[in-house]
Scaffold this active site. Sequence first.
Site, PDB file in Angstrom:
ATOM      1  N   ASP A 388      10.559  -1.806   1.104  1.00 36.71           N
ATOM      2  CA  ASP A 388       9.266  -1.713   1.816  1.00 36.71           C
ATOM      3  C   ASP A 388       8.545  -0.388   1.552  1.00 36.71           C
ATOM      4  OD1 ASP A 388       9.947  -4.121   2.899  1.00 36.71           O
ATOM      5  OD2 ASP A 388      10.566  -3.313   4.845  1.00 36.71           O
TER       6      ASP A 388
HETATM    7  P1  NAP Z   1      14.185  -2.096   3.045  1.00 36.56           P
HETATM    8  O1  NAP Z   1      12.733  -2.371   2.821  1.00 36.56           O
HETATM    9  O2  NAP Z   1      14.813  -2.685   4.241  1.00 36.56           O
HETATM   10  O3  NAP Z   1      14.932  -2.613   1.731  1.00 36.56           O
HETATM   11  C1  NAP Z   1      16.262  -2.356   1.513  1.00 36.56           C
HETATM   12  C2  NAP Z   1      16.671  -3.065   0.243  1.00 36.56           C
HETATM   13  O4  NAP Z   1      18.006  -2.673  -0.042  1.00 36.56           O
HETATM   14  C3  NAP Z   1      16.669  -4.588   0.372  1.00 36.56           C
HETATM   15  O5  NAP Z   1      15.559  -5.142  -0.275  1.00 36.56           O
HETATM   16  C4  NAP Z   1      18.002  -5.019  -0.256  1.00 36.56           C
HETATM   17  O6  NAP Z   1      17.758  -5.900  -1.342  1.00 36.56           O
HETATM   18  C5  NAP Z   1      18.597  -3.709  -0.776  1.00 36.56           C
HETATM   19  N1  NAP Z   1      20.045  -3.637  -0.565  1.00 36.56           N
HETATM   20  C6  NAP Z   1      20.761  -3.995   0.512  1.00 36.56           C
HETATM   21  N2  NAP Z   1      22.065  -3.798   0.308  1.00 36.56           N
HETATM   22  C7  NAP Z   1      22.191  -3.289  -0.946  1.00 36.56           C
HETATM   23  C8  NAP Z   1      23.271  -2.886  -1.732  1.00 36.56           C
HETATM   24  N3  NAP Z   1      24.539  -2.963  -1.292  1.00 36.56           N
HETATM   25  N4  NAP Z   1      23.031  -2.404  -2.979  1.00 36.56           N
HETATM   26  C9  NAP Z   1      21.766  -2.350  -3.456  1.00 36.56           C
HETATM   27  N5  NAP Z   1      20.690  -2.724  -2.741  1.00 36.56           N
HETATM   28  C10 NAP Z   1      20.891  -3.185  -1.493  1.00 36.56           C
HETATM   29  O7  NAP Z   1      14.492  -0.543   3.067  1.00 36.56           O
HETATM   30  P2  NAP Z   1      13.550   0.727   2.940  1.00 36.56           P
HETATM   31  O8  NAP Z   1      12.695   0.651   1.717  1.00 36.56           O
HETATM   32  O9  NAP Z   1      14.441   1.885   3.137  1.00 36.56           O
HETATM   33  O10 NAP Z   1      12.531   0.584   4.160  1.00 36.56           O
HETATM   34  C11 NAP Z   1      12.929   0.748   5.498  1.00 36.56           C
HETATM   35  C12 NAP Z   1      12.327  -0.346   6.376  1.00 36.56           C
HETATM   36  O11 NAP Z   1      12.842  -0.212   7.706  1.00 36.56           O
HETATM   37  C13 NAP Z   1      10.817  -0.248   6.458  1.00 36.56           C
HETATM   38  O12 NAP Z   1      10.259  -1.525   6.622  1.00 36.56           O
HETATM   39  C14 NAP Z   1      10.634   0.565   7.725  1.00 36.56           C
HETATM   40  O13 NAP Z   1       9.367   0.405   8.331  1.00 36.56           O
HETATM   41  C15 NAP Z   1      11.736  -0.035   8.585  1.00 36.56           C
HETATM   42  N6  NAP Z   1      12.025   0.887   9.686  1.00 36.56           N
HETATM   43  C16 NAP Z   1      12.633   2.071   9.444  1.00 36.56           C
HETATM   44  C17 NAP Z   1      12.810   2.967  10.478  1.00 36.56           C
HETATM   45  C18 NAP Z   1      13.399   4.322  10.258  1.00 36.56           C
HETATM   46  O14 NAP Z   1      13.398   5.101  11.206  1.00 36.56           O
HETATM   47  N7  NAP Z   1      13.905   4.657   9.089  1.00 36.56           N
HETATM   48  C19 NAP Z   1      12.385   2.624  11.751  1.00 36.56           C
HETATM   49  C20 NAP Z   1      11.780   1.393  11.952  1.00 36.56           C
HETATM   50  C21 NAP Z   1      11.614   0.536  10.910  1.00 36.56           C
HETATM   51  P3  NAP Z   1      18.909  -6.913  -1.849  1.00 36.56           P
HETATM   52  O15 NAP Z   1      19.296  -7.711  -0.667  1.00 36.56           O
HETATM   53  O16 NAP Z   1      18.245  -7.689  -2.917  1.00 36.56           O
HETATM   54  O17 NAP Z   1      20.019  -6.074  -2.380  1.00 36.56           O
END
Ligand code: NAP
Length: 462
Positions: A388
């Site tokens: 994301d």
């Molecule tokens: P993300 O959008 O959730 O994407 C994580 C990706 O990691 C997934 O597409 C997944 O794809 C991949 N993945 C999972 N396990 C894996 C593994 N073992 N090896 C390789 N890839 C793996 O993560 P992000 O880009 O870090 O974004 C964070 C999200 O969380 C945002 O939408 C944000 O708004 C939300 N959020 C974060 C917080 C915070 O405080 N950090 C708070 C609220 C909301 P595959 O399944 O294809 O592997």
Amino acid sequence: MTAQALQQYLDFAYIAAVVLFILSLKGLSSPASARWGVLAGEIGAALAVIATLFNPELVQYKWILIPLIIGAGVGVPLGLVHMTAVPQRTALSHAFGALSAALIGIAEYYVGTAPVTRFEMGEIALEVIIGSLTFTGSLIAAGKLQEVLPQRPIVYRGQNIVSLSVLAGALGLAVALVVNPAHAMLFPVMVLVALIFGVLLVTPIGGADMPTVISLLNSYAGFSAALLGFVLNSKVLVVAGALDGSSGFILSVIMCKAMNRSFTNVMFGAFGQVQTSAAGVQEAKPVRSANAEEAAAILEAAGSVVIVPGYGMAVAQAQHKVRELYDVLTKKGVNVRFAIHPVAGRMPGHMNVLLAEADIPYDRLIEMDEINGDFPQTDVALVIGANDVTNPAARNDHSSPIFGMPILDVDKAHTVMVIKRSMSPGFAGIDNPLYYLENTLMLFGDAKQFVGGIVRELGGGH
Ligand code: NAP
């Protein structure tokens, strides 16, 4: 020692504890000083607890010792959970903190030394309402994050009206109690209504928004503790609660800003529902993929590499392999930096903590606003388990649910390589157009294994 001298020592200990709490927050504001920030907070809390044990008003240690043992029995295993479970662990801590604040308020009402005045009743009622709704709300949030409850927002027609009426009911009962504090029958009803409101408050919110909600609940728990400080005439509790409440509130605002969401959007939006249909359609589009050998050759030939870690790196526990990759590339003269998005992962500072654990130098970690301008001059952006936070739809697609969320502009790099296991979406449940761009190569596999493979190809590792 005279009672007056003892009181002076206690006051001094409380002031020292408050100073340590403030220094703790200051330390926590940077990864370089976060460890001593935690230590300062721990010493401050220990000092406040020990000083309270010397309070001459304490007559029975038995009722302190038993909860202390139970609390430590629950707290130690809670402190040992896996890093990816920290958001739900934090939610449980808020639930317990809020429960204790509510219970003390209830005890003050029923067994307080003197009959409560109207003013005290107002304080107790507000504190008990906030504590109770935070307790049940935090439990629901923890359940959603642990996936023992459905992550999707549970919504129904007229829900906001029902929820607001329940809140109004709790506040109405509080007003009735202030008018006549002796109306003891109303008190448990008020507590029950507040507990129900906590459930109604959090069930309609989607899993993706839970970390923001937890931060908000943290702030409620803090304010409830501050109010309790007024009830108990404890200055240290007033200050600690106010610090907790305001820092939690500021964090919620920062998180909302990083996701381009408003508070009302978080509280009443249905973001976080997985759009399976969109993800399914996108599967058919062609993408270019590469293996570890090809990826290693591209990285070795690069002058500058920006690594973008995300939730997948945390799940795979790939940070130590990433450190090996950093070492081998740096040795080969490649300029390697890390781009940190404020909401990458599942909790604020998630990536900083993991990269610090792997001893990656802090000066290599660059915040989003600072590094975004450098992507057009970057040879390779290596995205490791992030999705994301790299989605260009947030910039160009007005219809996207994440439109307006600030992202890392990895698509502007000469080459983008993305390590993830499949084409599955990230937490927001939406497809990522980045994967279909001409300059993007997909490296399909588990983050730890794939990075390990690249490191081997480059002749590094242990
Ligand atoms: P993300 O959008 O959730 O994407 C994580 C990706 O990691 C997934 O597409 C997944 O794809 C991949 N993945 C999972 N396990 C894996 C593994 N073992 N090896 C390789 N890839 C793996 O993560 P992000 O880009 O870090 O974004 C964070 C999200 O969380 C945002 O939408 C944000 O708004 C939300 N959020 C974060 C917080 C915070 O405080 N950090 C708070 C609220 C909301 P595959 O399944 O294809 O592997």
